[in-house]
Design an enzyme around this catalytic site. Structure first.
Site, PDB file in Angstrom:
ATOM      1  N   ASP A  13       0.862  -1.188   0.000  1.00 13.06           N
ATOM      2  CA  ASP A  13       0.000   0.000   0.000  1.00 13.06           C
ATOM      3  C   ASP A  13       0.897   1.236   0.000  1.00 13.06           C
ATOM      4  O   ASP A  13       1.711   1.427   0.894  1.00 13.06           O
ATOM      5  CB  ASP A  13      -0.904  -0.001   1.235  1.00 13.06           C
ATOM      6  N   ASP A 107      -3.581   2.372  -5.627  1.00 14.20           N
ATOM      7  CA  ASP A 107      -2.372   2.409  -4.792  1.00 14.20           C
ATOM      8  C   ASP A 107      -2.194   1.175  -3.918  1.00 14.20           C
ATOM      9  O   ASP A 107      -1.401   1.191  -2.979  1.00 14.20           O
ATOM     10  CB  ASP A 107      -2.376   3.665  -3.908  1.00 14.20           C
ATOM     11  N   GLU A 108      -2.890   0.076  -4.238  1.00 10.35           N
ATOM     12  CA  GLU A 108      -2.791  -1.144  -3.438  1.00 10.35           C
ATOM     13  C   GLU A 108      -2.595  -2.363  -4.330  1.00 10.35           C
ATOM     14  O   GLU A 108      -3.191  -2.459  -5.403  1.00 10.35           O
ATOM     15  CB  GLU A 108      -4.042  -1.355  -2.590  1.00 10.35           C
TER      16      GLU A 108
END
EC number: 2.7.7.7
Length: 404
Positions: A13, A107-108
Site C-alpha cells: 500500500d 495504490d494497493e
C-alpha cells in the site's frame, strides 16, 4: 497443488499516495498538514497527510469542516493524470518481478508469493521489492506479509507509515485479538456500533462469539465476520490483466451520417458502461472508440486517461476521440466504446473539483438505476421524445434523492 496453510500473501500500500506524490513535486509540503481536494468550501477532502489527520481530518470529509479543524492546512487541487502515471510506473515494477499479483486499487496490490520460501525466502524477497519500488519511484510504501489477504492488509495498516510487518503462519488470531473490531476490513461504523451494543469491542471477543449467534444477528455477514475474526480468509489473489475491459457497441438498422443521432448514441453507450464500472467499483484508465463505415472499413482510436468512472469526465473524452476518429465523412454502420486498464477504486477520488452535491448526485443516479433499471434515467441529449416511447410514471419516492 499448494496447501492453503502454505500461502504467503503480501499486501503493498502506497502511504498517503496522493499526498506523497504532491510532496515529491514540492519538498516544502513535507511535514505539513496537507489536504488534496477541491478548494471551495463545498468540495470534499480526497486525501490528507498524517499531520492533517492529527486534527481529526479524514478523506471524504467536507473541505469546509476540515478547514475548521485545521485552518492553517495547505490545499492542493490534485492531479489525477500524474497520480495515474505514478500508479502505472509502480504496477510495471511489480508486474516485472511478482509471480502473481492483483492490483486492487490505484495504490494497493496483493502478491501471491506461495512457494517462494523454497528458493528466496518470502520476507527477504518482499523486503527487497519494497526497497526497489521506493528507490525507483521515490515514494513511501508499506507492506504486510501473512498467510492470507485479510491478515496481510491489516498488517500493512499496522506497519504504516513506511514500514513492513510479517505475521507468521499460526499467529493470525493472536495478532488480531487485541484490536478493536473496526480494524477488520469491511467493518464500518454501523456494523461496529451493532457489535459494541452487544458488548463486542475487540476482535478476540468477536472470535469467541458462536458463529450461529453472529449469523442470527447479522445474517451471512455474521459468518464472514466470524471467519475474519479468527484469521481465516481463503480468497485468492486474482491475476491482474491490463486487457480486461468493459465495452459496448451498436450496429444501426440503416447506415447514417446524422451527427446528432451518433452523439446521442455515444452518450447512451458511455453512460451504460460507466454505470457498469461503478457497479463493479472500478475505474478505467484507457478509452477506445470504434467506427465501422458503410464500406465495412473499421477504425479505432484510444487514449490513456486519469483513472475515472464519472460520466461527465468519460463522455468528454469519448466525444474527443470520436471527433478525431471520424474523418472519412462516410455513412456510419457501427460505433463502439470500450473502457480498459481497469482497477478497483471509488469514483470519488477523481472528483477533486466537484462539490458534495456532485457526489450526492452520482450516488442518487446510481441508486435509481439500481432500483428501477439503468435506462430509467438518462441524459436529456439521449432521451427519446414522448411521442416515440411511453415511459412509466416516475415513482413519487425518487424525488428526495435529488434534494441536495
Amino acid at each position: 497443488m499448494i496447501a492453503l496453510q502454505q500461502r504467503a500473501i503480501a499486501h503493498f500500500d502506497l502511504d498517503c499516495f496522493f499526498v506523497s506524490v504532491e510532496c515529491q513535486q514540492d519538498d516544502s509540503l513535507k511535514g505539513k498538514p496537507l489536504l488534496v481536494g477541491g478548494s471551495s468550501d463545498r468540495a470534499v477532502v480526497a486525501a490528507c497527510s498524517y499531520e492533517a489527520r492529527k486534527f481529526g481530518i479524514h478523506s471524504a470529509m467536507p473541505m469546509k469542516t476540515a478547514l475548521r479543524l485545521c485552518p492553517h492546512a495547505i490545499i492542493r487541487s490534485g492531479d489525477m493524470e500524474l497520480y495515474s502515471k505514478k500508479s502505472r510506473e509502480i504496477t510495471e515494477i511489480i508486474a516485472d518481478r511478482a509471480p502473481l499479483y492483483e492490483k486492487s486499487s490505484i495504490d494497493e496490490f496483493y502478491l501471491d508469493l506461495s512457494g517462494m520460501d523454497k528458493f528466496f525466502g518470502s520476507l527477504k524477497w518482499t523486503t527487497e521489492l519494497r526497497k526497489f519500488i521506493m528507490q525507483e519511484s521515490g515514494l513511501p510504501i508499506s507492506f504486510g506479509l501473512a498467510s492470507n489477504k485479510m491478515v496481510s492488509k491489516v498488517a500493512t495498516d499496522e506497519a504504516k507509515p513506511n514500514g513492513q510487518l510479517e505475521i507468521c503462519f499460526g499467529e493470525e488470531k493472536n495478532f488480531l485479538a487485541p484490536m478493536p473490531v473496526e480494524k477488520i476490513p469491511m467493518v464500518g461504523r454501523e456494523t461496529a456500533s451493532q457489535l459494541r451494543r452487544r458488548g463486542v469491542e475487540t476482535v478476540k471477543t468477536l472470535s469467541e462469539v458462536p458463529v450461529s449467534l453472529l449469523e442470527a444477528w447479522m445474517g451471512k455477514n455474521g459468518i464472514s465476520l466470524w471467519r475474519k475474526a479468527n484469521g481465516i480468509d481463503d480468497s485468492p489473489v486474482i491475476p491482474y490483466y491490463e486487457q480486461k475491459s468493459i465495452s459496448t457497441e451498436s450496429t444501426f438498422p440503416a447506415d447514417t451520417i446524422d451527427m446528432e443521432f451518433l452523439h446521442g448514441e455515444l452518450v447512451r453507450m458511455t453512460e451504460k458502461i460507466a454505470f457498469e464500472l461503478r457497479q463493479q467499483n472500478k475505474l478505467t484508465g484507457c478509452i477506445t472508440v470504434k467506427i465501422r463505415y458503410s464500406d465495412f472499413e473499421t477504425t479505432t482510436r484510444q487514449m490513456s486517461i486519469p483513472y475515472s468512472c464519472s460520466d461527465h469526465i468519460l463522455l468528454e473524452k469519448v466525444k474527443e476521440l470520436f471527433k478525431k476518429l471520424y474523418d472519412r465523412r462516410l455513412l456510419v454502420r457501427l460505433i463502439g466504446v470500450r473502457f480498459s486498464h481497469l482497477v478497483q477504486g471509488n469514483y470519488q477520488i477523481s472528483l477533486f473539483d466537484d462539490t458534495q452535491e456532485m457526489i450526492s448526485l452520482y450516488q442518487a443516479i446510481d441508486h435509481i438505476k439500481n432500483r428501477f433499471g439503468p435506462e430509467f434515467l438518462m441524459k436529456g441529449t439521449n432521451a427519446i421524445p414522448p411521442d416515440k416511447k411511453k415511459y412509466p410514471v416516475p415513482p413519487k419516492d425518487i424525488m428526495p434523492y435529488f434534494k441536495m
